[in-house]
Scaffold this motif. Structure first.
Motif: not given
Length: 274
Positions: A40-46, A87-89, A92-102
């Protein structure tokens, strides 16, 4: 000889999965020895980054992302934390990254250190949660009084009685399959959905119609919309501003095609306001 014994033990265990003896225990030992360990990779707090970094990646500040998390959390939060669930954060950040970059899902997954399947499921969950709340935030003419909205439009260029500006935009899509594929080709020769939007003086969207293929003209979309019916029946006191693609109506004002000297001031105020 050892290889033959390993094959024999594995076959015996598969044939007798409930056998509890020495042979069964030895087979379990061999399975554990050859089992691939899950990592399991250690995911940083976005949200641990400064706002300028968050704006660059997600187009939102930390406070804005926290607001979205509180808003969408009840709808997207995982019921358990099994398999190191996001996590919820993070969702949300994954979706925002996709929306922002396309960008492609692979690119977003590489940037967020997640696989493509996780990215796809996360974006879908967030999109469905946003869609469920659309009617709360997108409401015509808005959540403010009409007189206040008219005053805000009037401050721009002195154009009175305006409650919204309407226009359409083409959202590019992949070419759909089927007999109606040509209907989605717009006048610029690419496949799209023609989306109609109405916004207020602060450019906040108050009405959206996103169901027409790209070949459909803006004026037809407007005539078939619910907001057209409401305005034509006099449910709202005020007018919309639109471009020359629309027909001029008592509740929809468009610029003059060939303005005379006295009409140029009207066109100038119309252009600045809309």
């Amino acid at each position: 000889m050892k290889a033959q014994n390993c094959v024999f033990l594995s076959a015996l265990t598969m044939a007798c999965p409930f056998l509890r003896d020495v042979v069964d225990e030895e087979a379990l030992v061999l399975r554990r020895a050859f089992r691939r360990e899950r990592v399991f990779r250690d995911r940083l707090d976005p949200l641990a980054f400064p706002d300028d970094h968050l704006y660059e990646r997600y187009r939102f500040s930390a406070d804005g992302i926290r607001y979205l998390c509180r808003l969408l959390g009840p709808r997207i939060k995982h019921r358990t934390a099994r398999s190191h669930a996001l996590s919820v954060e993070q969702m949300v950040c994954v979706a925002l990254r996709f929306f922002a970059s396309g960008a492609f899902l692979y690119s977003v997954g590489g940037a967020e250190q997640l696989n493509k399947a996780t990215i796809c499921r996360t974006i879908r969950s967030v999109c469905l949660a946003i869609k469920a709340l659309a009617d709360v935030f997108i409401s015509f003419p808005g959540h403010r009084r009409l007189c206040d909205m008219k005053e805000e439009f009037y401050r721009i260029a002195g154009f009175p009685n305006v409650i919204g500006a309407v226009d359409c935009t083409h959202i590019r899509i992949k070419a759909p399959s089927g007999a109606h594929e040509a209907d989605f080709v717009n006048r610029k020769s690419f496949h799209s959905i023609n989306v109609q939007m109405v916004c207020n003086a602060d450019c906040v969207i108050s009405n959206v119609v996103a169901k027409w293929p790209g070949s459909v003209h803006d004026s037809r979309i407007f005539r078939a919309s619910e907001i057209y019916q409401c305005l034509s029946q006099g449910e709202f006191s005020g007018v919309l501003l639109g471009d020359r693609g629309y027909g001029c109506q008592p509740f929809l004002l468009t610029p003059f095609t060939d303005p005379q000297e006295a009409q140029q001031a009207y066109n100038h105020a119309h252009a600045r306001t809309s």
